[in-house]
Design an enzyme around this catalytic site. Sequence first.
Site: not given
Length: 467
Positions: A219, A315
């Site tokens: 991220e 994810e």
Amino acid sequence: MRALPAVLSPLLLLAATAAAPVPRPSVEVWLTLPDKSTLLARQPSLPLQRGTTGTIAVDPGKRYQKMVGFGAAITDASAYLIQRRMTPQQRTALLRELFGTQGFAFTRLTVGASDFSRSHYSYDDMPKGATDPALAHFSIAPARADVLPTVRAARAINPSLAVMLSPWSAPGWMKSTDSLVKGTLRTEAYAPFARYLGKTVQAFAAQIGPIDYLSIQNEPDFEPENYPGMRLSAAQRARIIGDHVGPEFARAGIRTRILDWDHNWDKPEHPLGVLADPAANRYVAGVAWHCYGGDVAAQSKVRDAFPAKDVFFTECSGGEWSGPWADSWSWTLRTLVMGAPRNWARGVLLWNLALDEAHGPHLGGCSDCRGVVTIDSRTGAVTRNPEYYALGQASRFVRPGAWRIASTSTPGGIETVAYANPDGTRVLIAFNAAAETQPVDVTAEGSHFAYRLAPHGAVTFRWRRPR
């Protein structure tokens, strides 16, 4: 009475063979219903008949991507619960179920700590103000405690288990904040960071075997307030990969494939920017995606622009926010287990493999996330969550190396995704999006079968092409 001859003549043998019943081809059926009355349960098989009638067409002649598999991340929290909060018998039973019966063939590990760790650490922590550009203090000791033994045990059950690594942060001394929390990578730390990742891959491989994939940052467009994270722009990632990590891996003979992005669907311009850079493009094998923003179709947008690059979904977490069981299960199934592969994903990973009854252990970050399973930290008892059953509709039947193949859907009714396994079996997963029972009439390779699927139910069909 005369004794029968000890050896049958060829004619008698032929007659005996001809008289033996020939098994009729059939289709296995595995069903889950939203009221939980049926959960991944085997149903009576269906006859597979000659003919081409059917509104849903499955075409193994039209192939898309080759699958790596389905699974979830073995986080620090997951490994801690499995290793420290279960008896040996409970641990063995759960791992055999997840990586054997359930068929998980893909997992993700963190490089250093995430929010689902009991402390925040990297593999080369230094006091404030100190640096270690030679990585003299590098050590993966924290991973040896719980994570690596868990992965070794999983790979013993499923030797084809693919492993991905993702760092949440570089060591603090490499960053603008001199901290694992927030900040970006300092330019002068690009080379040490590349060596840090290379040493991690080599050290993990020495413990558990090959590391198949690595993203250089989890991220990268997000700086968490209270757990490790690191912001890296597309331009930064292109330089880090193209000028440092890629060449470092090449020099060291590391064959681990590098993935970019490892973040949400809502900003495809990030991976598009990295892949547009010639130096980075040379080393990037594919793009990894998360579910927390945007639409799954972004995967196809980037893949259409760079069709030589792989796609992975890496994810998504269930949690208390995600509504009733039926809603969580159906969203995960339709959007991730079916939707991500229909948008080119070779692998589908959920977040924590296991969490406890208090949604942990964690330090910062998500306080109400849910694991694929819940392990009671007092007794070791296991609860299987909606995500377990959503993944299972695919993971139990789609083998590593399967090709996703063409399948049609019926508008407003039956949604599908289909595969051809290496052993010759065919798999079709179907979900009924309508509010009433729908026919599932399937034709494939000159044969057909029919089923009726309850509202919002899901079914997996598996069959072998008739000879």
